[in-house]
Design a protein around this motif. Structure first.
Motif, PDB file in Angstrom:
ATOM      1  N   LYS A 222       0.856  -1.184   0.000  1.00 23.98           N
ATOM      2  CA  LYS A 222       0.000   0.000   0.000  1.00 23.98           C
ATOM      3  C   LYS A 222       0.894   1.235   0.000  1.00 23.98           C
ATOM      4  CE  LYS A 222      -2.256   0.760   3.757  1.00 23.98           C
ATOM      5  NZ  LYS A 222      -3.239   0.545   4.826  1.00 23.98           N
ATOM      6  N   ASP A 223       0.633   2.149  -0.914  1.00 24.61           N
ATOM      7  CA  ASP A 223       1.488   3.322  -1.062  1.00 24.61           C
ATOM      8  C   ASP A 223       1.277   4.337   0.049  1.00 24.61           C
ATOM      9  OD1 ASP A 223       2.661   2.400  -3.342  1.00 24.61           O
ATOM     10  OD2 ASP A 223       1.346   3.486  -4.713  1.00 24.61           O
ATOM     11  N   GLU A 224       2.306   5.123   0.291  1.00 21.78           N
ATOM     12  CA  GLU A 224       2.206   6.254   1.212  1.00 21.78           C
ATOM     13  C   GLU A 224       1.391   7.371   0.562  1.00 21.78           C
ATOM     14  OE1 GLU A 224       5.247   9.665   2.728  1.00 21.78           O
ATOM     15  OE2 GLU A 224       5.809   7.584   3.215  1.00 21.78           O
ATOM     16  N   VAL A 225       0.640   8.105   1.382  1.00 23.85           N
ATOM     17  CA  VAL A 225      -0.103   9.273   0.920  1.00 23.85           C
ATOM     18  C   VAL A 225       0.386  10.487   1.703  1.00 23.85           C
ATOM     19  CG1 VAL A 225      -2.359  10.336   0.616  1.00 23.85           C
ATOM     20  CG2 VAL A 225      -2.128   7.857   0.403  1.00 23.85           C
ATOM     21  N   ASP A 226       0.841  11.521   0.982  1.00 24.85           N
ATOM     22  CA  ASP A 226       1.242  12.786   1.596  1.00 24.85           C
ATOM     23  C   ASP A 226       0.171  13.825   1.273  1.00 24.85           C
ATOM     24  OD1 ASP A 226       3.813  11.883   2.592  1.00 24.85           O
ATOM     25  OD2 ASP A 226       4.428  11.811   0.492  1.00 24.85           O
ATOM     26  N   PHE A 227      -0.609  14.194   2.280  1.00 23.98           N
ATOM     27  CA  PHE A 227      -1.731  15.092   2.073  1.00 23.98           C
ATOM     28  C   PHE A 227      -1.268  16.538   1.958  1.00 23.98           C
ATOM     29  CE2 PHE A 227      -3.391  11.413   4.410  1.00 23.98           C
ATOM     30  CZ  PHE A 227      -4.406  11.021   3.555  1.00 23.98           C
ATOM     31  N   PRO A 242      -8.728  13.429   4.798  1.00 24.33           N
ATOM     32  CA  PRO A 242      -7.375  13.963   5.066  1.00 24.33           C
ATOM     33  C   PRO A 242      -7.238  14.624   6.436  1.00 24.33           C
ATOM     34  CG  PRO A 242      -8.035  14.475   2.828  1.00 24.33           C
ATOM     35  CD  PRO A 242      -9.249  13.925   3.506  1.00 24.33           C
ATOM     36  N   SER A 243      -8.299  15.248   6.947  1.00 27.67           N
ATOM     37  CA  SER A 243      -8.190  15.924   8.239  1.00 27.67           C
ATOM     38  C   SER A 243      -7.916  14.951   9.367  1.00 27.67           C
ATOM     39  CB  SER A 243      -9.468  16.714   8.529  1.00 27.67           C
ATOM     40  OG  SER A 243     -10.578  15.839   8.716  1.00 27.67           O
ATOM     41  N   GLY A 244      -8.182  13.683   9.151  1.00 24.46           N
ATOM     42  CA  GLY A 244      -7.892  12.682  10.168  1.00 24.46           C
ATOM     43  C   GLY A 244      -6.412  12.407  10.317  1.00 24.46           C
ATOM     44  N   PHE A 245      -5.602  12.941   9.398  1.00 18.89           N
ATOM     45  CA  PHE A 245      -4.154  12.751   9.453  1.00 18.89           C
ATOM     46  C   PHE A 245      -3.439  14.075   9.739  1.00 18.89           C
ATOM     47  CE2 PHE A 245      -5.913   9.352   6.934  1.00 18.89           C
ATOM     48  CZ  PHE A 245      -5.200   8.227   7.318  1.00 18.89           C
ATOM     49  N   LYS A 246      -4.121  14.955  10.468  1.00 21.11           N
ATOM     50  CA  LYS A 246      -3.597  16.285  10.736  1.00 21.11           C
ATOM     51  C   LYS A 246      -2.284  16.239  11.504  1.00 21.11           C
ATOM     52  CE  LYS A 246      -6.714  19.215  11.659  1.00 21.11           C
ATOM     53  NZ  LYS A 246      -7.800  19.970  12.330  1.00 21.11           N
ATOM     54  N   ALA A 247      -2.113  15.260  12.377  1.00 19.69           N
ATOM     55  CA  ALA A 247      -0.927  15.214  13.239  1.00 19.69           C
ATOM     56  C   ALA A 247       0.353  15.028  12.439  1.00 19.69           C
ATOM     57  CB  ALA A 247      -1.073  14.090  14.266  1.00 19.69           C
ATOM     58  N   THR A 248       0.328  14.164  11.427  1.00 23.56           N
ATOM     59  CA  THR A 248       1.553  13.871  10.674  1.00 23.56           C
ATOM     60  C   THR A 248       1.503  14.356   9.231  1.00 23.56           C
ATOM     61  OG1 THR A 248       0.714  11.699   9.999  1.00 23.56           O
ATOM     62  CG2 THR A 248       1.940  11.818  12.078  1.00 23.56           C
ATOM     63  N   GLY A 249       0.305  14.593   8.719  1.00 26.81           N
ATOM     64  CA  GLY A 249       0.169  15.020   7.336  1.00 26.81           C
ATOM     65  C   GLY A 249       0.332  13.903   6.327  1.00 26.81           C
ATOM     66  N   LYS A 250       0.441  12.686   6.779  1.00 27.49           N
ATOM     67  CA  LYS A 250       0.645  11.582   5.841  1.00 27.49           C
ATOM     68  C   LYS A 250       0.106  10.272   6.403  1.00 27.49           C
ATOM     69  CE  LYS A 250       5.046  12.156   5.737  1.00 27.49           C
ATOM     70  NZ  LYS A 250       6.470  11.993   5.370  1.00 27.49           N
ATOM     71  N   ALA A 251      -0.209   9.368   5.482  1.00 27.51           N
ATOM     72  CA  ALA A 251      -0.539   7.978   5.825  1.00 27.51           C
ATOM     73  C   ALA A 251       0.582   7.125   5.275  1.00 27.51           C
ATOM     74  CB  ALA A 251      -1.876   7.565   5.223  1.00 27.51           C
ATOM     75  N   LEU A 252       1.345   6.514   6.151  1.00 25.44           N
ATOM     76  CA  LEU A 252       2.527   5.773   5.732  1.00 25.44           C
ATOM     77  C   LEU A 252       2.162   4.534   4.931  1.00 25.44           C
ATOM     78  CD1 LEU A 252       4.680   6.014   8.992  1.00 25.44           C
ATOM     79  CD2 LEU A 252       4.891   7.373   6.899  1.00 25.44           C
ATOM     80  N   GLY A 253       3.096   4.097   4.097  1.00 29.94           N
ATOM     81  CA  GLY A 253       2.883   2.913   3.288  1.00 29.94           C
ATOM     82  C   GLY A 253       2.982   1.630   4.101  1.00 29.94           C
ATOM     83  N   ASN A 317       2.946  -1.197   8.884  1.00 38.04           N
ATOM     84  CA  ASN A 317       2.199  -0.068   8.339  1.00 38.04           C
ATOM     85  C   ASN A 317       3.005   1.224   8.439  1.00 38.04           C
ATOM     86  OD1 ASN A 317      -0.236  -1.489   7.713  1.00 38.04           O
ATOM     87  ND2 ASN A 317      -0.715  -1.530   9.901  1.00 38.04           N
ATOM     88  N   GLN A 318       4.324   1.111   8.639  1.00 35.45           N
ATOM     89  CA  GLN A 318       5.146   2.294   8.861  1.00 35.45           C
ATOM     90  C   GLN A 318       6.391   2.269   7.978  1.00 35.45           C
ATOM     91  OE1 GLN A 318       5.503   3.569  13.103  1.00 35.45           O
ATOM     92  NE2 GLN A 318       4.520   1.606  13.555  1.00 35.45           N
ATOM     93  N   LEU A 319       6.198   2.134   6.672  1.00 34.64           N
ATOM     94  CA  LEU A 319       7.338   2.160   5.764  1.00 34.64           C
ATOM     95  C   LEU A 319       7.998   3.537   5.812  1.00 34.64           C
ATOM     96  CD1 LEU A 319       6.131   0.206   2.611  1.00 34.64           C
ATOM     97  CD2 LEU A 319       7.652  -0.563   4.422  1.00 34.64           C
ATOM     98  N   ALA A 320       9.323   3.535   5.920  1.00 29.34           N
ATOM     99  CA  ALA A 320      10.053   4.788   6.081  1.00 29.34           C
ATOM    100  C   ALA A 320      10.298   5.501   4.756  1.00 29.34           C
ATOM    101  CB  ALA A 320      11.393   4.522   6.778  1.00 29.34           C
ATOM    102  N   ILE A 321      10.424   4.744   3.658  1.00 30.41           N
ATOM    103  CA  ILE A 321      10.735   5.327   2.364  1.00 30.41           C
ATOM    104  C   ILE A 321       9.607   4.982   1.405  1.00 30.41           C
ATOM    105  CG2 ILE A 321      12.409   5.445   0.483  1.00 30.41           C
ATOM    106  CD1 ILE A 321      14.523   4.444   2.435  1.00 30.41           C
ATOM    107  N   PRO A 322       8.928   5.984   0.857  1.00 32.77           N
ATOM    108  CA  PRO A 322       7.822   5.705  -0.075  1.00 32.77           C
ATOM    109  C   PRO A 322       8.283   4.845  -1.242  1.00 32.77           C
ATOM    110  CG  PRO A 322       7.834   8.025   0.538  1.00 32.77           C
ATOM    111  CD  PRO A 322       9.098   7.436   1.081  1.00 32.77           C
ATOM    112  N   GLY A 323       7.529   3.800  -1.538  1.00 31.92           N
ATOM    113  CA  GLY A 323       7.812   2.942  -2.673  1.00 31.92           C
ATOM    114  C   GLY A 323       8.837   1.858  -2.423  1.00 31.92           C
ATOM    115  N   VAL A 324       9.468   1.856  -1.245  1.00 35.81           N
ATOM    116  CA  VAL A 324      10.436   0.802  -0.913  1.00 35.81           C
ATOM    117  C   VAL A 324       9.730  -0.208  -0.015  1.00 35.81           C
ATOM    118  CG1 VAL A 324      12.646   0.241   0.150  1.00 35.81           C
ATOM    119  CG2 VAL A 324      12.380   2.376  -1.133  1.00 35.81           C
ATOM    120  N   TYR A 325       9.316  -1.305  -0.615  1.00 37.49           N
ATOM    121  CA  TYR A 325       8.527  -2.303   0.117  1.00 37.49           C
ATOM    122  C   TYR A 325       9.464  -3.365   0.664  1.00 37.49           C
ATOM    123  CZ  TYR A 325       4.839   0.061  -2.406  1.00 37.49           C
ATOM    124  OH  TYR A 325       4.007   1.037  -2.898  1.00 37.49           O
TER     125      TYR A 325
END
Length: 796
Positions: A222-227, A242-253, A317-325
């Motif tokens: 699952k890809d990361e989303v940067d809102f 998107p407002s549900g991710f206000k704390a970090t601004g992203k949903a990690l991959g 659920n906490q991939l550090a680098i987008p697209g690196v699975y």
């Protein structure tokens, strides 16, 4: 408003997307349903291409067969596909009194599909990790009828990305397809060897060993989303996703990898589903005729099998680098799980068959099983059965060669079978790793929340059956009738217990159910092709089943089975129960005198009916003319109800036709009453609902009540139609081609349901076909499909 129009869903610049043109004019949109429903636009026609080549030679003593097959399949969901390759070899060799049969088959399947919320590892199917309503089908069902869904097929575009998507409560279904993938492969081997010895004409001895195993490998990504700040700011204050991710601004991959050794599937069932199986069967077959009239056959045997499964998965659920699975590149701890199970069973069986002069047959069977899943005191249980049949048309000389009554058989049977409905190691309480552990070098474990018992017994089913088979007019009309009574006891189910015991549920043997029914089948050769050049036959079958609960655990008359299903003493099994509106004694819905909204009954549940069909009717006509044949299968099922869980989602989104019946304006709730004083009700003729739009369909008690979405499960369905052409006569002059057949097939073609069922096919269920819990559907599925096929078979 000057009436200017724009194409809704077309790309707009930022100013226009807020509803204002560059010159300050207000842009309006004229809403009209599209000529093609967006749901139909989204799904595609799946195609399956199957090619098979086979070779065989030999006779009854020595033979050889091999085949190779390739299947390429695209699904109704865009980008979903699978490729299957299969190869098999089998043969038979005879050496005097000794013979050997062997077979081996290998299948490799690769599948790529979207990530569904109800996947095997429980990984969320979207970046909204806690919202099941954001699964694929739910998002599509919520789509407005006026909005072209194809305009959003690029989920990275300005209007379709996760931050700008128009719907605050769902996500773009194309995002799920393009940014979450479930890729898995299955490698399966099925093998068998049978050795047989025929030393005399009255004895056959054989030993067969089979080993069926497979490897299942799966990767879910699952890809990361940067809102964007705009998305997080929630401009319209709609509490958007998107407002549900206000704390970090992203949903990690995410990435999850699974490896399972078993039967090559991802199944994980208590009955042995998903397990590798190795089995050995030793059989002695004695056959002899005594006194010229008694033809006997005795089978004695022993069966030993072992089931084995090993399942491992890791993920994060906490991939550090987008697209690196890669599980090495994560934040936090790795999620991991390992499960290993082994089941052994030993069985002894016997089958005695005695036939007297061809008109009387007595068959008795016995089987003893010993299964490691139960305790030593309970693991041995027996399956006895006795069956007697008599053929009066052979027994009574006056009935022989009768042109009207050509065949008549009477039969009766008594039997008992057993079933073990528990998984390995579930007769003893176990400890599981506690959440948050291991914490560094510190390990913690909790006791399982379900209490198990070493006294669990196998489920037993006793059945009595009588029947008759009649052939009339030299076989032109056949009638087959059966009546049966079946008792089931010791059913293994979890029940809720007080948390003060240290557990929340307990697995126990409870209750007894009884079912009885009639089955009748008629097959008639109305026109024979030999006599009329045109053949027409018709088969009709009818069955009626009545089941009820005889008893549960002492002191309990009702038990929840989950999924709104209940077992109730004295009532059909299972029953659908759920919330309903408050009603007057005549069944009219009581509405609030002020806002006109129906009021929900929060004190008791309503019984809606059984969730399994009481009646089943089948029709199988067949037509033959020269080299052409046409056959069809019609079926009716009735006498049960269905809870259409997907209706709540459609009503919430306003995508159901039901929400448009009053033009989204205020209306008087149909067939309603108002309570003027305790026990006094008057017909409601003027009090309308306060809000005929969102206020009623979502904010009132309507959408949260089950009864509006419970419908009859009755239906007529054209299950299958087959048109075949036997072309042998057209290729008889060709040297290399020995036979040719061309066939066209259609399945699940048409369905007719009551007008009250505006939702879906009643067989569209969110549980598997063998489950007792039926009659429910929801949005975590895909719609039903029609299947059209063509098959060309050539023999060389």
């Amino acid at each position: 408003f000057d009436g200017s129009t724009v194409q809704v869903g077309a790309p707009l610049d930022s100013a226009k997307s807020l509803g204002a043109a560059a010159d300050g004019r207000i842009i309006t949109a004229k809403y009209a349903a599209l000529s093609q429903n967006p749901v139909e636009q989204f799904f595609q026609t799946g195609v399956t291409e199957q090619n098979t080549i086979s070779y065989q030679q030999g006779d009854s003593k020595n033979s050889f067969y091999m085949s190779a097959q390739n299947i390429y399949k695209t699904d109704i969901v865009p980008d979903d596909k699978s490729i299957k390759n299969a190869f098999s070899v089998r043969g038979h060799q005879t050496y005097g009194m000794f013979s050997i049969d062997y077979s081996v088959g290998y299948t490799k399947t690769n599948v790529s599909t979207y990530v569904a919320n109800n996947n095997d590892m429980g990984v969320a199917g979207s970046f909204v990790t806690t919202a099941g309503a954001n699964d694929l089908y739910s998002s599509v069902l919520q789509w407005p009828a006026f909005l072209p869904i194809k305009n959003y097929s690029n989920s990275n575009s300005d209007i379709a990305n996760a931050s700008n998507f128009y719907d605050a409560y769902a996500i773009n279904p194309y995002w799920i397809l393009q940014h979450t993938r479930d890729n898995y492969q299955r490698d399966v081997v099925l093998s068998q060897v049978k050795l047989q010895l025929d030393p005399t004409d009255w004895l056959t001895a054989s030993y067969q060993i089979s080993n069926n195993f497979g490897i299942y490998q799966e990767r879910i990504t699952k890809d990361e989303v940067d809102f964007t700040p705009y998305g997080i700011a929630d401009y319209w204050s709609a509490s958007n996703v998107p407002s549900g991710f206000k704390a970090t601004g992203k949903a990690l991959g995410s990435v999850y990898d699974r490896y399972q050794f078993g039967d090559g599937t991802s199944n994980f069932g208590v009955g042995g589903d998903g397990y590798n199986r190795i089995e050995g069967d030793a059989v002695l077959n004695f056959h002899h005729t005594f006194f010229k009239d008694f033809k006997t056959n005795l089978i004695l045997g022993n069966s030993v099998f072992q089931n084995y499964l090993k399942d491992q998965w890791t993920g994060s659920n906490q991939l550090a680098i987008p697209g690196v699975y890669n599980i090495n590149y994560i934040g936090g701890l790795i999620q991991a799980n390992e499960y290993e199970a082994k089941v052994r069973q030993i069985a002894y069986f016997a089958d005695l068959d005695i036939n007297y002069k061809g008109w009387a047959t007595l068959e008795a069977t016995f089987r003893n099983e010993q299964d490691s899943r139960l305790s030593k005191a309970q693991r041995s249980f027996n399956y006895p059965s006795v069956k007697l049949s008599v053929v009066p048309t052979e027994m009574i000389p006056a009935l022989k060669d009768n042109k009207i009554l050509s065949y008549w058989q009477l039969r009766g049977e008594v039997s008992q079978v057993g079933n073990i409905n528990v998984g390995p190691y579930t007769i003893n309480n176990v400890f599981v790793v506690a959440p948050g552990f291991p914490y560094g070098s510190l390990f913690g474990a909790n006791q399982n929340t379900q209490n198990y018992s070493s006294s669990l017994k196998p489920e037993l089913t006793k059945e009595f059956e009588i029947g008759t088979e009649i052939g009339l007019f030299n076989g032109r009309l056949d009638i087959n009738y059966s009546y049966y009574v079946q008792h089931d006891k010791n059913q293994t189910l979890p029940i809720n217990v007080s948390a003060a015991t240290g557990f929340t549920s307990e697995l126990v043997n409870i209750g007894e159910t009884e079912s009885s029914g009639h089955e009748i089948q008629l097959t008639g050769q109305i026109l024979t092709q030999a006599q009329n050049h045109f053949g027409f036959s018709m088969g009709v079958n009818f069955s009626k089943n009545e089941g009820k609960v005889i008893s549960l655990i002492p002191g309990t008359n009702s038990l929840s089975l989950g999924n709104n299903e209940y077992a109730v003493v004295g009532q059909p099994f299972p029953l659908l129960e759920g919330t309903d509106f408050i009603r007057d004694p005549q069944g009219h819905v009581v509405v609030d005198a002020t806002n006109g909204y129906p009021t929900r009954n929060n004190t008791s549940l309503t019984t809606f009916g059984r969730t399994t069909p009481e009646y089943i009717v089948g029709l199988t006509p067949k037509f033959d003319y020269k080299f052409i044949s046409l056959a069809a299968v019609f079926e009716y099922r009735g006498g049960y109800v269905v809870n259409n869980g997907l209706g709540g989602t459609m009503v919430f989104a306003g995508s159901s036709a039901l929400t448009t019946e009053a033009g989204r304006s205020v209306f008087v709730y149909p067939n309603s009453v108002i309570q003027t004083s305790p026990g006094v009700f008057v017909k409601n003729t003027s009090t309308t609902v306060a809000n005929g739009n969102y206020g009623f369909w979502q904010s009132s008690a309507y959408s949260g009540t089950m009864s509006p979405f419970v419908t009859s499960g009755n239906f007529w369905k054209l299950r299958e139609i087959d048109l075949a052409f036997k072309l042998d006569q057209f290729i008889k002059n060709y040297k290399f081609i020995k036979g040719a057949t061309l066939a066209f097939t259609g399945r699940n073609l048409f369905i007719w349901v009551p007008k009250s069922n505006i939702w879906t096919d009643p067989e569209f269920s969110n549980v598997n076909a063998t489950s007792n819990v039926r009659g429910n559907n929801d949005i975590n599925q895909l719609p039903g499909t029609r299947i059209f096929g063509a098959d060309l078979k050539l023999t060389f």
